[in-house]
Scaffold this motif. Structure first.
Motif, PDB file in Angstrom:
ATOM      1  N   THR A  40      43.633  36.873  45.612  1.00  0.00           N
ATOM      2  CA  THR A  40      44.994  37.045  45.085  1.00  0.00           C
ATOM      3  C   THR A  40      45.996  36.194  45.864  1.00  0.00           C
ATOM      4  O   THR A  40      47.169  36.547  45.955  1.00  0.00           O
ATOM      5  CB  THR A  40      45.416  38.518  45.180  1.00  0.00           C
ATOM      6  N   SER A  42      48.262  32.788  46.908  1.00  0.00           N
ATOM      7  CA  SER A  42      48.887  31.585  46.353  1.00  0.00           C
ATOM      8  C   SER A  42      49.853  30.992  47.372  1.00  0.00           C
ATOM      9  O   SER A  42      50.433  31.704  48.189  1.00  0.00           O
ATOM     10  CB  SER A  42      49.624  31.894  45.047  1.00  0.00           C
ATOM     11  N   GLU A  61      46.189  28.055  44.532  1.00  0.00           N
ATOM     12  CA  GLU A  61      45.897  29.448  44.237  1.00  0.00           C
ATOM     13  C   GLU A  61      44.411  29.715  44.440  1.00  0.00           C
ATOM     14  O   GLU A  61      43.567  28.897  44.077  1.00  0.00           O
ATOM     15  CB  GLU A  61      46.273  29.792  42.788  1.00  0.00           C
ATOM     16  N   SER A  63      41.627  32.541  43.443  1.00  0.00           N
ATOM     17  CA  SER A  63      41.406  33.712  42.596  1.00  0.00           C
ATOM     18  C   SER A  63      39.922  34.004  42.469  1.00  0.00           C
ATOM     19  O   SER A  63      39.076  33.129  42.645  1.00  0.00           O
ATOM     20  CB  SER A  63      42.026  33.493  41.211  1.00  0.00           C
TER      21      SER A  63
END
Length: 283
Positions: A40, A42, A61, A63
């Motif tokens: 999670t 960024s 980012e 993920s």
């Protein structure tokens, strides 16, 4: 020049008093995985030339993916939008790296490049880590196959993996990286600990790291680069500085999000709310 800084690398000879054979191979610290690979995270960096002239931005980012166990996606975007030279030499590059396993090694990499007013490129790289083999496609050309040995990173996965390896000043380590169509043994020098002021998080304790590369990679790197990470389990890269023949480039963290690191997450919003307690900004 923008791309030179955003590559987060350095061109320098290893220390003569310690040969590369004596330097251990870097391994991810499992205790740091829950924060660095929470899935999670960024970042947004402003990239500026000497004197504070903004050239562009780097967005990254991290993920989680569902296609493989322990799989994550590193999405990076290099852009000159809102930068000084956007009308002269626009850059819009998107990089997608997929990693998996305990050492977060890449198994897929794709990049779309748009630079200047006419250059465009599309590249795909697939990594067979068990067989030590890499398949590479550039635009519509046939695949190129490289035998590189097992356990190899790319330029983006190595940045995310090396930041959560043991960082003790004076104790370098090696991260094998595929670039320029070959295996490169990258020495990561851990320089010192330093208290850094005027960061996104005000004054923070950092550990200063200097990766050493002898290749140009996707972007042509010509100067020394130093990275400042927060000296804790989050290892947030708050500043990157690249020296040039004339002046330097600085990538400064201006936005960060990771609920696994609450001491840093939503810092920008918290500062805004303290400054303007009676006003709620628009989402």
């Amino acid at each position: 020049m923008l791309a030179c800084s955003l590559s987060l690398a350095v061109a320098e000879e290893p220390s003569p008093e310690r040969s590369i054979e004596q330097i251990p191979r870097g391994r991810i610290d499992p205790a740091l995985i829950p924060t660095a690979y929470a899935g999670t995270e960024s970042f947004r960096f402003d990239v500026s030339y000497t004197g504070g002239l903004k050239l562009g931005e780097l967005h990254m980012e991290l993920s989680r993916l569902e296609e493989r166990p322990d799989a994550f996606q590193i999405h990076s975007r290099v852009t000159t939008e809102d930068g000084l030279f956007s009308a002269i030499y626009p850059i819009e590059d998107v990089h997608l790296t997929k990693v998996a396993g305990p050492q977060r090694l890449p198994y897929y990499y794709e990049v779309w490049q748009k630079e200047g007013f006419s250059y465009e490129a599309h590249r795909i790289t697939k990594y067979d880590q068990k067989r030590g083999r890499i398949a590479y496609w550039h635009n519509d050309k046939p695949a190129e196959i490289y035998e590189v040995g097992g356990g190899i990173q790319n330029e983006f996965s190595s940045f995310f993996a090396s930041r959560i390896m043991p960082l003790e000043p004076g104790q370098p380590f090696i991260v094998s990286t595929f670039a320029d169509h070959q295996r490169n043994e990258v020495v990561v020098m851990v320089r010192t600990r330093e208290q850094l002021e005027e960061t996104l998080f005000d004054t923070v304790d950092t550990v200063v790291v200097e990766p050493i590369m002898k290749f140009s990679g996707l972007y042509d790197k010509r100067g020394d680069t130093v990275i400042w990470y927060t000296d804790d389990e989050c290892r947030v890269p708050v500043l990157v500085n690249s020296k040039l023949l004339i002046g330097s480039l600085t990538a400064k963290l201006v936005a960060y999000h990771n609920p696994a690191c609450p001491q840093y997450d939503n810092t920008v919003l918290e500062k805004y709310q303290k400054q303007y307690p009676n006003h709620t900004p628009r989402p």
